[in-house]
Design a protein around this motif. Structure first.
Motif, PDB file in Angstrom:
ATOM      1  N   GLN A  72      -6.034  -2.534   3.413  1.00  0.00           N
ATOM      2  CA  GLN A  72      -6.698  -3.282   2.205  1.00  0.00           C
ATOM      3  C   GLN A  72      -7.803  -4.154   2.738  1.00  0.00           C
ATOM      4  O   GLN A  72      -8.725  -4.697   1.813  1.00  0.00           O
TER       5      GLN A  72
ATOM      6  N   ASN B 213      -0.741  -2.563   6.194  1.00  0.00           N
ATOM      7  CA  ASN B 213      -1.376  -2.890   4.954  1.00  0.00           C
ATOM      8  C   ASN B 213      -2.507  -3.755   4.838  1.00  0.00           C
ATOM      9  O   ASN B 213      -3.453  -3.446   4.095  1.00  0.00           O
TER      10      ASN B 213
ATOM     11  N   ASN C  26      -7.730  -7.014   3.685  1.00  0.00           N
ATOM     12  CA  ASN C  26      -7.289  -8.365   2.813  1.00  0.00           C
ATOM     13  C   ASN C  26      -6.546  -9.323   3.761  1.00  0.00           C
ATOM     14  O   ASN C  26      -5.813 -10.356   3.239  1.00  0.00           O
TER      15      ASN C  26
ATOM     16  N   ASP D 258       0.825  -1.326   0.046  1.00  0.00           N
ATOM     17  CA  ASP D 258       0.029   0.147   0.072  1.00  0.00           C
ATOM     18  C   ASP D 258       0.887   1.111   0.026  1.00  0.00           C
ATOM     19  O   ASP D 258       1.732   1.452   0.854  1.00  0.00           O
TER      20      ASP D 258
END
Length: 819
Positions: free
Chosen positions: A312, A308, A314, A98
């Motif tokens: 995100q 990150n 994720n 990111d």
């Protein structure tokens, strides 16, 4: 009745015939005996294996599943799991980091330029002062400052000027918490723990967002970041999160601490960024990642990866352990069963292909941020395949001879013997091998079964009812054309999937099977689907199985059943019509009884009061008492007459015997005269009665007497229930196709739960008549009937000590003769 009788007799005959013959010729044979004329040796061995040892088909997979489960629980598969985790990352490849996150690295270059750690806190103060003009979103120091220093004051001032600085804290090996100094902690906007949670192989795979009430450094950072940006969704504090490493740490934007201090890095690089400051020099704060294990990365990149993932959204989502257990304990037996249906070559190809497929599936789901187990399923597939192959090889030869003997017993006991071919029941060529002779015997037996099955199929297909023969596992042995059309069945198909839940529920199915196992005929089930009624009847099928013949047992076992499906739409329609007529008669009888009971009670009350008043008049000793009792008597007589008139009016309206006398009514002229008596009554009650009517209104074509009765009843109720000093208002509003007449009063309120009931006969709102003025209880019910008779409606709305009755009447065109 003749048609129904013929169908019933025929169905009964078919069921009897099927139970006596179809159960012998069809249910005792394999579900595909009709296709055995061209059978090969390996195909028949698989069929025989299915019929005799279906339970053993699951055993190799069950044993393999238990073995893999034990190894998993003992931790012996953990190294393979850890290697699979790293392999999935490496096969997937790197993802971009990111761009909102950068690292200022305390690397080898910085140590060479600024000296060995620990550095003076002036270094960090200098760095914060450099970063402040660039306005980074958050500055995170992955460093712990537990010991006070004279330089703390300057550093705290720099942190306050930066305003969004997050500091790290941790615990030592004894569990003692390590916090920044009070001055630094007070200047920081937040703190978070920098504890590294490593697995046995030294890799960091998971994070718990909060430990002992202290959030991780990444969670604290995102909370501060959400102050200046749109809030980021944060996980639950006790949820274990699996890191989704984006890629190698050298691909992440990072700058040397020394280069930033010396001005070699443009300051706009850090504008609106999350800046992490931490040690990256070799052998300091090492962290192993799937991409960086030799040499390892450092802990600052661990927090960068966590941040990150939060930005995100994720993180990896592992499959719950319960599904792994389900796969091991149920997937193994199912795979074992499936592999046992294949020949050895296809078995090997099957389980190897399944292993490859599972790894590919794991990779695909991994790319979709889901982490499913890799090692346990592949170990299960390989173990099950090997176990099935070993078992099949040891049993196949003995099963061939055993099945032939069972079929021979079945043939000899059949009602119609097998035709002779010369002087032998079966044609055997003595020059062939034993295996070939067995195959020829099987082919002859299959021909005999096929011929008898064809006859039964032709008979069943000529019927108008559906017939299905199946075992208790739901495997269909026989089904005629009607049942194939209704249930979408095929030979060898699963009856359960076609009948549950469309025709029967799972509970009903299990209950029926339990009855059949007890040799009982379950109660027929009737159901309605696709605009038709059906009746389902189940009958147990009893016969001697091949195992019974071999064991010389004479007791017939119940292992199958016959399902008879009949369409009964016409019969149900007749029953439904009779039921509807009966319900309507019961309803009318109930209404009559309720009405007579209520009316007799309401008529009896005034009569009792009149009788009491007469009795009191006879015993009155003064003229004043006599006049009082005469007034009571007159009041009760009036009430009795009003009640009788209301009942008669109500009866005429309900029987539609009342004819409307429509005439034009000028409400502007008529209403002021109509409400005069109520003005006097309102004045006596210390109430104010207002008339709100436009100067121009269209003529209302209606029955004047009905309209007057409606308004009189509403105004009478308003005067009765409005307290002194309150207001009564009669308003008229003109709509496009109707006139709304509203009678509103203040000082009283009707609960919403009573709005519908006040229009019922003889219903009175509890405790509403505080002045005991009485009434018949039919006023509003009659008002509603009159409004509907005029083609209109009446409704009530009450709130905030206000009650409004709205009568909406249609505007009709004035007849030509009245214009």
């Amino acid at each position: 009745m003749g048609e129904w009788q013929s169908v019933s007799i025929m169905d009964e005959t078919v069921v009897h015939y099927t139970k006596k013959h179809l159960s012998v010729y069809v249910c005792k044979s394999a579900m595909h005996l009709g296709k055995m004329a061209g059978i090969q040796k390996k195909q028949f061995l698989r069929n025989a294996f299915t019929q005799a040892d279906i339970g053993w088909r699951f055993l190799p997979g069950l044993l393999a599943g238990l073995l893999v489960s034990g190894l998993w629980q003992l931790g012996m598969l953990q190294p393979l799991d850890q290697q699979a985790y790293k392999t999935l990352f490496q096969v997937r490849g790197a993802l971009p980091w990111d761009k909102r996150v950068v690292v200022i690295a305390m690397d080898e270059k910085s140590l060479k330029a600024l000296g060995r750690l620990p550095w003076s806190r002036d270094r960090y103060t200098q760095l914060l002062n450099i970063l402040t003009p660039t306005q980074p979103d958050v500055v995170v120091l992955d460093l712990i400052f537990p010991e006070p220093s004279p330089e703390d004051q300057a550093m705290a001032g720099a942190m306050e000027r930066q305003s969004r600085v997050v500091l790290a804290q941790s615990w030592d090996r004894t569990g003692q918490i390590l916090l920044p100094t009070p001055k630094l902690r007070q200047a920081a906007i937040a703190t978070g723990h920098a504890l590294n949670q490593e697995d046995s192989d030294g890799f960091s795979r998971t994070f718990i967002p909060e430990i002992e009430g202290v959030p991780t450094l990444g969670v604290s950072t995102l909370r501060v970041y959400s102050i200046v940006h749109e809030p980021i969704a944060l996980p639950a504090h006790d949820q274990r999160l699996w890191l989704n490493w984006p890629g190698p740490v050298d691909q992440m934007p990072q700058y040397s601490f020394a280069d930033v201090l010396s001005g070699q890095v443009p300051l706009q690089t850090f504008q609106n960024k999350i800046v992490l400051i931490g040690v990256t020099a070799t052998a300091l704060a090492e962290v192993r990642t799937p991409y960086d294990s030799n040499p390892p990365a450092s802990s600052v990149f661990l927090h960068a990866a966590f941040i990150n993932n939060l930005l995100q959204n994720n993180f990896l989502h592992p499959v719950p352990s319960i599904w792994i257990w389900v796969l091991l304990l149920f997937g193994g037996p199912l795979l074992s069963y499936g592999l046992s249906l294949l020949n050895p070559g296809k078995q090997l190809f099957g389980w190897v292909s399944l292993c490859i497929f599972w790894f590919a599936l794991s990779l695909l789901t991994f790319c979709a941020e889901y982490l499913i187990p890799v090692v346990q399923p592949i170990a299960l597939f390989a173990g099950t395949g090997i176990a099935v192959a070993m078992r099949d090889r040891s049993r196949v030869n003995s099963l061939l001879a055993e099945k032939i003997e069972q079929l021979l017993h079945l043939r000899n006991e059949a009602p119609t013997p097998m035709y002779e071919r010369g002087s032998h029941a079966l044609f055997i060529d003595n020059h062939q091998s034993v295996a070939a002779q067995r195959v020829m015997q099987l082919a002859e037996l299959a021909e005999w079964f096929s011929r008898n099955q064809s006859a039964m199929t032709a008979i069943a297909n000529s019927l108008s009812i559906g017939l299905v023969a199946a075992d208790f596992n739901g495997t269909v042995w026989f089904c005629n054309a009607v049942s194939q059309r209704w249930l979408v069945l095929t030979l060898g198909g699963d009856l359960r999937t076609q009948i549950i839940p469309t025709w029967l529920s799972g509970e009903q199915w299990e209950s029926i099977l339990a009855e059949l196992r007890q040799k009982n005929s379950p109660i027929p089930h009737e159901l309605f689907r696709e605009e038709r009624w059906y009746e389902l009847k189940f009958e147990p099928l009893s016969y001697l199985s091949a195992e019974d013949w071999v064991a010389a047992r004479s007791d017939q076992s119940i292992t199958a059943f016959l399902l008879v499906i009949e369409e009964i739409t016409t019969r149900k329609a007749a029953e439904e019509e009779r039921n509807q007529q009966l319900k309507e008669l019961q309803r009318l009888s109930s209404l009559k009884d309720d009405f007579l009971s209520t009316v007799s009670h309401e008529l009896r009350t005034p009569m009792a009061n009149m009788k009491m008043a007469i009795h009191l008049i006879e015993r009155a000793s003064t003229d004043k008492q006599r006049d009082t009792y005469l007034a009571i008597l007159q009041q009760q007589c009036t009430r009795e007459i009003s009640l009788i008139n209301d009942l008669l009016n109500m009866q005429r309206l309900e029987m539609s015997a009342e004819t409307l006398k429509l005439e034009p009514v000028d409400l502007v002229e008529w209403l002021p005269k109509m409400i005069l008596p109520f003005r006097e009554r309102a004045d006596e009650n210390e109430q104010s009665l207002h008339l709100d009517i436009p100067e121009q209104l269209p003529f209302l074509i209606t029955d004047r007497s009905h309209l007057e009765r409606i308004l009189a009843e509403l105004l009478n109720n308003a005067c009765k229930y409005t307290p002194p000093k309150e207001k009564i208002c009669l308003s008229v509003f003109s709509q496009l196709s109707s006139l709304d007449i509203v009678v509103m009063n203040t000082g009283s309120e009707i609960a919403p739960s009573e709005w519908a009931r006040i229009f019922e006969k003889f219903y009175r709102v509890p405790e509403s008549d505080r002045r005991n003025q009485g009434g018949t209880g039919l006023g509003l019910a009659l008002t509603k009937k009159l409004a509907e008779h005029l083609g209109g409606t009446i409704q009530v709305i009450s709130s905030s000590e206000k009650t409004a009755f709205t009568v909406q009447l249609p505007l009709r065109e004035i007849p030509v003769k009245d214009r």
